[in-house]
Design an enzyme around this catalytic site. Structure first.
Site, PDB file in Angstrom:
ATOM      1  N   THR A 234       0.477   4.241  -2.712  1.00 16.06           N
ATOM      2  CA  THR A 234       0.226   5.656  -2.426  1.00 16.06           C
ATOM      3  C   THR A 234       1.296   6.542  -3.065  1.00 16.06           C
ATOM      4  OG1 THR A 234       1.402   5.575  -0.290  1.00 16.06           O
ATOM      5  CG2 THR A 234      -0.973   5.165  -0.261  1.00 16.06           C
TER       6      THR A 234
ATOM      7  N   LEU B 287       0.832  -1.196   0.000  1.00 14.96           N
ATOM      8  CA  LEU B 287       0.000   0.000   0.000  1.00 14.96           C
ATOM      9  C   LEU B 287       0.867   1.247   0.000  1.00 14.96           C
ATOM     10  CD1 LEU B 287      -2.768   1.335   0.121  1.00 14.96           C
ATOM     11  CD2 LEU B 287      -2.637   1.213   2.615  1.00 14.96           C
ATOM     12  N   TYR B 288       1.984   1.207   0.720  1.00 14.57           N
ATOM     13  CA  TYR B 288       2.909   2.340   0.712  1.00 14.57           C
ATOM     14  C   TYR B 288       3.315   2.665  -0.714  1.00 14.57           C
ATOM     15  CZ  TYR B 288       7.345   4.843   1.055  1.00 14.57           C
ATOM     16  OH  TYR B 288       8.356   5.753   0.889  1.00 14.57           O
ATOM     17  N   ALA B 289       3.728   1.633  -1.469  1.00 12.85           N
ATOM     18  CA  ALA B 289       4.139   1.832  -2.855  1.00 12.85           C
ATOM     19  C   ALA B 289       2.982   2.375  -3.687  1.00 12.85           C
ATOM     20  CB  ALA B 289       4.642   0.520  -3.448  1.00 12.85           C
TER      21      ALA B 289
END
Length: 435
Positions: free
Chosen positions: A249, A245-247
Site C-alpha cells: 500500500t 500488504l502494508y509495504a
C-alpha cells in the site's frame, strides 16, 4: 512530571544547510521511476481499489475507524474560530500546515516542532483503536497546550477536508495519517487499503482542486524496499517486490503520488521512514512492548533470520525524523496547478530518512536490560512469514545533500530518553527526564 517534562524533545526553528537548486533534470536523474515499477504500482493500486469496492466485513470484525468517543460535529462559528486560530502562523512568513495523523507518534512531534518555531498548524486525526486511544488523547493534550487544535475526523471524509480547505488556505500538508504495522495487515487488510490508498487519494483529490494548491509532504516507508537485498537501501533501488500488504500500500501510494504530480501539478515529497522510535512512541513497536514486558517479567520473543543471524533495523530517533520532515517542508517548491489544472512541471521527490547504522535486535534488548536494570526472559524464534524483513539499512546521501538531513542520536541515547518517558508516563515515576 512538569508540563515541560511532558513535551516531546523536538527541535526549534530548523535551519537547513545550503540547499542546491532543484531542476527537472536533477530530479529525473535521482528519482525517475522505471516503467516497470510505475506500471506495477499502478496495477497494484487498481487491484487494491477493487478490494475497497468489495463488500464490507461482517459486523464482528474490528472497526479501526471507530474512535473511543463519538466524533464531534464540525462547523459553526466557534469551530471555525478554533481552526483559524490554530492554523494562523505566529511568525512572519511562517507556513500554514495541515498535519494529518496529528495525534500519532510522528504527527505529535512534528506538529509541536512546527508550532514552536512559529508556523500555523491544524491537526486532523480519527483516533482509531489500532492501539490504545488513551495514548493518542494524551498526545492531544500536549498539542492543545502548544496551541495546536485537532479536528477529529477521517481523511476519507471528503466533505470535511473540503471544509477545512475552505476555512484555511494551507500552504503545506504534512500527511502522516496511515494504517501502520506490518503484521496486523494479515488480520485486517481492508484497513490498510482504506487508509493508505483510498484516504491518500481523497486527500490528493481535495488538494488538487484547492486554489492555491498546497505543497504536500507525505510519509512513505522503508518497507517499500521489500525483498531488496542490496544494502544500504537507496532511492534508486527497485521497490517492486513488497514483502507485506502494508509495504504494497505504501508503494502504491508512491505511484499514485507520481500520477497526481504529473497530471495536476501537485508538489509532492515522499519520506521513507526507517524504524522510528522515541518518547510518545507506538505501543506496537518492538522497543516499546519489549520495555513493557521486561518490566512485567514476561518472556519476550526475539526473532532470528533463517541462517540463525540476528534481525537488524536502522533505528531512527524521533528528533532526527522531525528534522527531516521540517527540512522537506522548508525546501518544497510550490504546486503549479490551479483549480485542478496543471500549469507547469512540479516538484516530485522521494527521500530515505534513516540513521545509517543498522542495529541487531539482540543489541536493542541488551541496551534495554541495562537501562531497566532487569534481565529479559528471551525466547529465540525464526522470523515468521508475516511480512517482516531481516534487515533495513538507509542510504541517506540524497537527504543529506538536498534537505540538510543529519541524524545525530545513537540508539542507546535515544532509548535512554524513551525509557525515562515511559517510566514517567506509565509508572508515575517522579524522576525528571533529561529531555
Amino acid at each position: 512530571m512538569s508540563h515541560l517534562d511532558d513535551l516531546p524533545s523536538t527541535p526549534g526553528k530548523y535551519k537547513t544547510d545550503k540547499v542546491p537548486p532543484y531542476g527537472i533534470l536533477h530530479h529525473h536523474r535521482y528519482l525517475r521511476l522505471s516503467k516497470l515499477t510505475l506500471w506495477a504500482s499502478l496495477f497494484l493500486a487498481l487491484f487494491l481499489f477493487y478490494l475497497v469496492l468489495s463488500p464490507p466485513p461482517s459486523p464482528s470484525r474490528r472497526n479501526l475507524n471507530d474512535s473511543s468517543a463519538s466524533a464531534p460535529k464540525y462547523g459553526g462559528s466557534h469551530w471555525e474560530k478554533q481552526v483559524r486560530k490554530s492554523a494562523h502562523p505566529r511568525s512572519h512568513g511562517g507556513l500554514t500546515v495541515l498535519v494529518t495523523g496529528a495525534a500519532g507518534f510522528v504527527g505529535t512531534h512534528v506538529s509541536i516542532a512546527l508550532r514552536r518555531r512559529g508556523d500555523g498548524v491544524l491537526g486532523l486525526d480519527n483516533f482509531n483503536r489500532y492501539y490504545d486511544p488513551k495514548l493518542k488523547r494524551a498526545r492531544q493534550s500536549l498539542l492543545e497546550k502548544s496551541g495546536v487544535f485537532i479536528v477529529e475526523g477521517d481523511i476519507n471524509d471528503a466533505v470535511l477536508l473540503r471544509k477545512l480547505f475552505d476555512v484555511v488556505l494551507f500552504t503545506h500538508v504534512m500527511h502522516l495519517a496511515a494504517q501502520a504495522g506490518v503484521r496486523y495487515a494479515m488480520q485486517n487488510p481492508g484497513s490498510y487499503v482504506n487508509s493508505n490508498i483510498a484516504g491518500f487519494v481523497n486527500l490528493l483529490e481535495v488538494s488538487k482542486s484547492a486554489n492555491p494548491q498546497p505543497s504536500i509532504v507525505w510519509a512513505s516507508s522503508s518497507s517499500v524496499y521489500g525483498l531488496n537485498s542490496k544494502v544500504p537501501f537507496s532511492e534508486k533501488d527497485r521497490t517492486d517486490q513488497p514483502a507485506s500488504l502494508y509495504a504494497a500500500t505504501k508503494k502504491a501510494g508512491e505511484g499514485i503520488a507520481h500520477t497526481y504530480n504529473h497530471i495536476y501539478g501537485l508538489s509532492l515529497t515522499g519520506l521513507r521512514f526507517f524504524t522510528v522510535y522515541g518518547p510518545w512512541g507506538r505501543p506496537d513497536m518492538a522497543y516499546f512492548f519489549f520495555t513493557k514486558d521486561i518490566l512485567k517479567g514476561k518472556t519476550i520473543t526475539v526473532f532470528e533470520s533463517p541462517d540463525k543471524g540476528s534481525v537488524a533495523r536502522d533505528f531512527t530517533y524521533i528528533d532526527d525524523i522531525v528534522k527531516g520532515c521540517l527540512g522537506a517542508l522548508d525546501t518544497a517548491e510550490k504546486s503549479t496547478g490551479s483549480g485542478g489544472k496543471k500549469k507547469g512541471p512540479a516538484m516530485f521527490r522521494i527521500y530515505n530518512l534513516g540513521n545509517t547504522s543498522p542495529v541487531p535486535v539482540t543489541k536493542l534488548v541488551t541496551i534495554l536490560e541495562k537501562l531497566l536494570k532487569m534481565k529479559a526472559k528471551k525466547k529465540i524464534m525464526p522470523l515468521p512469514r508475516n511480512g517482516d524483513v531481516e534487515f533495513t539499512h538507509a542510504n541517506i546521501t540524497l537527504a543529506q545533500a538536498e534537505l540538510g538531513y543529519k541524524p545525530a542520536v545513537d540508539l542507546e541515547t535515544g532509548l535512554k530518553k524513551f525509557v525515562k518517558w515511559y517510566m514517567g508516563f506509565y509508572t508515575g515515576s517522579k524522576k525528571k527526564s533529561s529531555w
